[in-house]
Design an enzyme around this catalytic site. Structure first.
Site, PDB file in Angstrom:
ATOM      1  N   ALA A  37      -5.196   1.400  20.910  1.00  0.00           N
ATOM      2  CA  ALA A  37      -5.408   2.803  21.274  1.00  0.00           C
ATOM      3  C   ALA A  37      -4.189   3.294  22.048  1.00  0.00           C
ATOM      4  O   ALA A  37      -3.798   2.687  23.037  1.00  0.00           O
ATOM      5  CB  ALA A  37      -6.665   2.947  22.113  1.00  0.00           C
ATOM      6  N   GLU A  38      -3.602   4.389  21.590  1.00  0.00           N
ATOM      7  CA  GLU A  38      -2.445   4.981  22.266  1.00  0.00           C
ATOM      8  C   GLU A  38      -2.904   6.016  23.295  1.00  0.00           C
ATOM      9  O   GLU A  38      -3.923   6.667  23.115  1.00  0.00           O
ATOM     10  CB  GLU A  38      -1.550   5.703  21.263  1.00  0.00           C
ATOM     11  CG  GLU A  38      -0.875   4.822  20.258  1.00  0.00           C
ATOM     12  CD  GLU A  38       0.028   5.631  19.340  1.00  0.00           C
ATOM     13  OE1 GLU A  38      -0.381   6.724  18.894  1.00  0.00           O
ATOM     14  OE2 GLU A  38       1.134   5.158  19.065  1.00  0.00           O
ATOM     15  N   GLY A  39      -2.133   6.161  24.357  1.00  0.00           N
ATOM     16  CA  GLY A  39      -2.364   7.237  25.311  1.00  0.00           C
ATOM     17  C   GLY A  39      -3.512   7.020  26.278  1.00  0.00           C
ATOM     18  O   GLY A  39      -4.123   7.982  26.735  1.00  0.00           O
TER      19      GLY A  39
END
Length: 85
Positions: A37-39
């Site tokens: 998961a990015e961010g």
């Protein structure tokens, strides 16, 4: 497989974003794919992701962006104050 930060941003508040992320995780798990998961920026986002079975993330919650040298130091456990000029 990466989950874009735009879905993570409000995952803890937006049912649609949460549903999309859950669907992505289900598909990835079925296919045996690794998911990142990015961010990830806060504990609430991390809690929802963890609950849904996403065990890898990147974002400011874990660290600011680092140069390759600083990243090596980060992994070795040396406090940032000792190597940032």
């Amino acid at each position: 497989m990466k989950i874009d930060a735009s879905f993570i941003r409000d995952i803890h508040q937006n049912k649609e974003s949460h549903a999309i992320v859950k669907a992505i995780l289900t598909i990835a798990q079925t296919l045996g794919l690794n998911v990142i998961a990015e961010g990830v920026e806060n504990q609430e986002q991390l809690a929802v992701l963890s609950e849904d079975g996403c065990d890898q993330g990147q974002g400011f919650l874990f660290s600011k962006p680092l140069s390759s040298h600083d990243f090596e130091q980060y992994l070795s456990g040396v406090p940032a104050a000792t190597y940032i000029k």
